[in-house]
Design a protein around this motif. Structure first.
Motif, PDB file in Angstrom:
ATOM      1  N   GLU A  72     -52.724 -12.300 -93.660  1.00 15.10           N
ATOM      2  CA  GLU A  72     -52.997 -13.446 -94.248  1.00 15.10           C
ATOM      3  C   GLU A  72     -53.868 -14.381 -93.424  1.00 15.10           C
ATOM      4  N   LEU A  73     -52.948 -14.512 -92.204  1.00 15.64           N
ATOM      5  CA  LEU A  73     -53.612 -15.583 -91.302  1.00 15.64           C
ATOM      6  C   LEU A  73     -55.059 -15.049 -90.749  1.00 15.64           C
ATOM      7  N   GLU A  74     -55.066 -13.746 -90.745  1.00 18.30           N
ATOM      8  CA  GLU A  74     -56.642 -13.297 -89.953  1.00 18.30           C
ATOM      9  C   GLU A  74     -57.600 -13.633 -91.112  1.00 18.30           C
ATOM     10  N   ALA A  75     -57.394 -13.105 -92.286  1.00 13.94           N
ATOM     11  CA  ALA A  75     -58.245 -13.256 -93.428  1.00 13.94           C
ATOM     12  C   ALA A  75     -58.735 -14.874 -93.740  1.00 13.94           C
ATOM     13  N   SER A  76     -57.485 -15.565 -93.538  1.00 13.84           N
ATOM     14  CA  SER A  76     -57.834 -16.957 -93.842  1.00 13.84           C
ATOM     15  C   SER A  76     -58.454 -18.021 -92.690  1.00 13.84           C
ATOM     16  N   SER A  77     -58.084 -17.324 -91.528  1.00 10.58           N
ATOM     17  CA  SER A  77     -58.626 -18.220 -90.386  1.00 10.58           C
ATOM     18  C   SER A  77     -60.127 -17.713 -89.868  1.00 10.58           C
ATOM     19  N   GLY A  78     -60.329 -16.266 -90.297  1.00  6.48           N
ATOM     20  CA  GLY A  78     -61.469 -15.562 -89.718  1.00  6.48           C
ATOM     21  C   GLY A  78     -61.419 -15.037 -88.211  1.00  6.48           C
ATOM     22  N   ARG A  79     -60.189 -15.173 -87.586  1.00  9.65           N
ATOM     23  CA  ARG A  79     -59.772 -14.946 -86.252  1.00  9.65           C
ATOM     24  C   ARG A  79     -58.863 -13.722 -86.183  1.00  9.65           C
ATOM     25  N   PRO A  80     -59.315 -12.737 -85.107  1.00 14.93           N
ATOM     26  CA  PRO A  80     -58.521 -11.590 -84.923  1.00 14.93           C
ATOM     27  C   PRO A  80     -57.336 -12.038 -84.432  1.00 14.93           C
ATOM     28  N   ILE A  81     -56.114 -11.677 -84.843  1.00 14.70           N
ATOM     29  CA  ILE A  81     -54.772 -12.134 -84.455  1.00 14.70           C
ATOM     30  C   ILE A  81     -53.953 -11.063 -83.810  1.00 14.70           C
ATOM     31  N   LEU A  82     -53.866  -9.661 -84.702  1.00 15.24           N
ATOM     32  CA  LEU A  82     -53.094  -8.785 -84.259  1.00 15.24           C
ATOM     33  C   LEU A  82     -53.881  -7.579 -84.192  1.00 15.24           C
ATOM     34  N   THR A  83     -53.459  -6.923 -82.821  1.00 19.00           N
ATOM     35  CA  THR A  83     -54.163  -5.564 -82.580  1.00 19.00           C
ATOM     36  C   THR A  83     -53.006  -4.660 -82.736  1.00 19.00           C
ATOM     37  N   VAL A 146     -51.840 -19.853 -83.074  1.00 24.47           N
ATOM     38  CA  VAL A 146     -51.434 -21.190 -83.184  1.00 24.47           C
ATOM     39  C   VAL A 146     -52.782 -22.021 -83.508  1.00 24.47           C
ATOM     40  N   GLU A 147     -53.758 -21.857 -82.645  1.00 24.66           N
ATOM     41  CA  GLU A 147     -55.066 -22.574 -83.111  1.00 24.66           C
ATOM     42  C   GLU A 147     -55.529 -22.303 -84.587  1.00 24.66           C
ATOM     43  N   GLY A 148     -55.382 -21.015 -85.231  1.00 25.66           N
ATOM     44  CA  GLY A 148     -55.824 -20.692 -86.552  1.00 25.66           C
ATOM     45  C   GLY A 148     -54.976 -21.501 -87.401  1.00 25.66           C
ATOM     46  N   MET A 149     -53.295 -21.405 -87.322  1.00 28.72           N
ATOM     47  CA  MET A 149     -52.519 -22.243 -88.045  1.00 28.72           C
ATOM     48  C   MET A 149     -52.834 -23.517 -88.195  1.00 28.72           C
ATOM     49  N   VAL A 150     -52.992 -24.238 -87.041  1.00 30.38           N
ATOM     50  CA  VAL A 150     -53.140 -25.724 -86.978  1.00 30.38           C
ATOM     51  C   VAL A 150     -54.631 -26.087 -87.963  1.00 30.38           C
ATOM     52  N   ALA A 151     -55.484 -25.096 -87.694  1.00 28.63           N
ATOM     53  CA  ALA A 151     -56.867 -25.377 -88.434  1.00 28.63           C
ATOM     54  C   ALA A 151     -56.555 -25.168 -89.883  1.00 28.63           C
ATOM     55  N   LEU A 152     -55.832 -24.370 -90.409  1.00 28.64           N
ATOM     56  CA  LEU A 152     -55.473 -24.099 -91.694  1.00 28.64           C
ATOM     57  C   LEU A 152     -54.547 -25.318 -92.349  1.00 28.64           C
ATOM     58  N   ALA A 153     -53.799 -25.655 -91.454  1.00 28.74           N
ATOM     59  CA  ALA A 153     -52.985 -26.863 -92.141  1.00 28.74           C
ATOM     60  C   ALA A 153     -53.714 -28.037 -92.258  1.00 28.74           C
ATOM     61  N   GLN A 154     -54.646 -28.438 -91.169  1.00 29.13           N
ATOM     62  CA  GLN A 154     -55.658 -29.422 -91.325  1.00 29.13           C
ATOM     63  C   GLN A 154     -56.719 -29.332 -92.583  1.00 29.13           C
ATOM     64  N   ARG A 155     -56.972 -27.972 -92.803  1.00 27.91           N
ATOM     65  CA  ARG A 155     -57.788 -27.641 -93.883  1.00 27.91           C
ATOM     66  C   ARG A 155     -57.100 -28.038 -95.137  1.00 27.91           C
ATOM     67  N   HIS A 156     -55.945 -27.899 -95.116  1.00 33.02           N
ATOM     68  CA  HIS A 156     -55.321 -28.287 -96.296  1.00 33.02           C
ATOM     69  C   HIS A 156     -54.693 -29.619 -96.307  1.00 33.02           C
ATOM     70  N   GLY A 157     -54.982 -30.614 -95.460  1.00 30.58           N
ATOM     71  CA  GLY A 157     -54.764 -31.841 -95.606  1.00 30.58           C
ATOM     72  C   GLY A 157     -53.918 -32.548 -94.644  1.00 30.58           C
ATOM     73  N   ALA A 158     -53.332 -31.629 -93.637  1.00 30.94           N
ATOM     74  CA  ALA A 158     -52.110 -31.986 -92.683  1.00 30.94           C
ATOM     75  C   ALA A 158     -53.049 -32.842 -91.566  1.00 30.94           C
ATOM     76  N   GLU A 159     -52.168 -33.958 -91.237  1.00 33.58           N
ATOM     77  CA  GLU A 159     -52.840 -34.914 -90.037  1.00 33.58           C
ATOM     78  C   GLU A 159     -52.198 -34.345 -88.493  1.00 33.58           C
TER      79      GLU A 159
END
Length: 373
Positions: A72-83, A146-159
């Protein structure tokens, strides 16, 4: 309107919690003393093991949920995470039957190979006993995660507040107030402390009733070593992650950027030098280096047994290596650690978010009462 949930710490656990909470529509403030995935914690770099292979069905089930979260994180962030590389368990210190049984409980396929079969498939591996293989193991890129999850949190309105250290947390009507050293005060309906190895040092900043409930946490400085591949893998499955026990516990995985993309990382899991997050000296233990070189010579005889890079990292352990996730008043203590928590980050974010919002999904074994018992 209720106050936001304040999450302290932007490592894997804190970032995942902020992402999950914000995605649920909750107001979130993520506070980080430095930067996300910084080298002062345990969530930086390019390589952490993902695997389902535990002898305990609880952790196999969590890993299965985490795999869906990584996808889900890879799909939502557009970044490769797990190989995916596949994973091996070997050595007389590993109970392969128990691992295979726990995997089967959750429908995870595995194959028990003879030593000869394992050597034929991975010629560089000097296996002298059976090897358990499961295909759904691999390498997580923690910095990208981490960078992907933080960016997604911000996308959903997190400060997100960076470079802000917590001075103290106080009880307040309807929740708590987080006082930052900068002088800012953050009203909170709940406060998640996901500070990793810094948690023991933050204890004095927490309300006394919370600090008194903290379990014993041992922070250790671990040593990691990088060795060159004997031959550059043509595809990820050419060099799987592995866990070896005989009797010391050793883990290894392709090192990615951390190893210049030309080698693998290998380290002891069950030994380390006691330290604190702020007091670590960053000096590699020569005894650990000697033991790991001996393991490489024994298990991987075609490898140049001279490490070309080495570093230290931090573990935060509970006595039984289970995680700690529980709420005391308005404060959630989140220590999903013990050197094996990284792989579970997406599902840990869900569990910690549930604890912060009053959900009941946290396993009893992770609650403070269980730890105290």
């Amino acid at each position: 309107m209720s106050a936001p949930i304040v999450v302290v710490g932007a490592g894997l656990a804190g970032a995942a919690t902020a992402w999950r909470l914000a995605a649920r529509g909750r107001e979130v403030v993520l506070v980080e003393a430095s930067t996300p995935a910084n080298a002062g914690g345990s969530s930086h770099g390019s390589a952490r093991i993902f695997r389902h292979a535990y002898p305990d069905p609880l952790y196999v089930g969590l890993a299965k949920r985490a795999r869906a979260g990584w996808d889900e994180l890879e799909a939502s962030s557009g970044r490769p995470i797990l190989t995916l590389t596949g994973g091996l368990d070997l050595g007389p210190g590993r109970d392969l039957g128990a691992v295979a049984s726990a995997l089967a409980v959750h429908g995870i396929r595995s194959a028990l190979l003879s030593a000869a079969e394992a050597r034929e498939r991975w010629p560089y591996l000097a296996a002298d006993s059976p090897v358990l293989h499961h295909a759904e193991a691999g390498v997580i890129d923690p910095t990208a995660a981490v960078e992907g999850m933080v960016a997604l949190a911000q996308r959903h309105g997190a400060e997100v507040l960076l470079g802000e250290r917590v001075d103290r947390v106080e009880h307040a009507a309807g929740g708590a107030v987080v006082h930052l050293r900068s002088g800012r005060a953050l009203p909170a309906s709940a406060v998640v402390i996901a500070a990793g190895a810094w948690l023991p040092e933050l204890a004095t900043a927490l309300p006394s009733g919370v600090a008194a409930r903290l379990p014993a946490l041992e922070v250790t400085q671990q040593q990691v070593f990088h060795f060159p591949f004997p031959q550059q893998p043509r595809q990820p499955t050419d060099w799987p992650v592995f866990i070896w026990g005989d009797p010391m516990s050793v883990y290894s995985l392709p090192g990615g950027r951390d190893a210049g993309d030309v080698g693998f990382k290998i380290a002891e899991h069950d030994r380390g030098t006691p330290t604190t997050a702020s007091g670590r000296d960053g000096l590699v233990d020569p005894g650990s280096r000697t033991r790991i070189v001996d393991v490489v010579r024994r298990l991987l005889p075609t490898v140049d047994a001279t490490p070309y890079a080495e570093a230290t990292c931090l573990y935060t352990r509970t006595a039984n290596e289970d995680f700690v996730i529980d709420r005391v008043g308005p404060v959630v203590i989140a220590s999903p650690c013990s050197g094996h928590g990284a792989k579970f980050a997406p599902v840990l974010g869900e569990l910690i978010a549930d604890a912060a919002t009053g959900g009941g999904s946290v396993p009893d074994r992770f609650r403070l009462a269980a730890d105290a018992a």
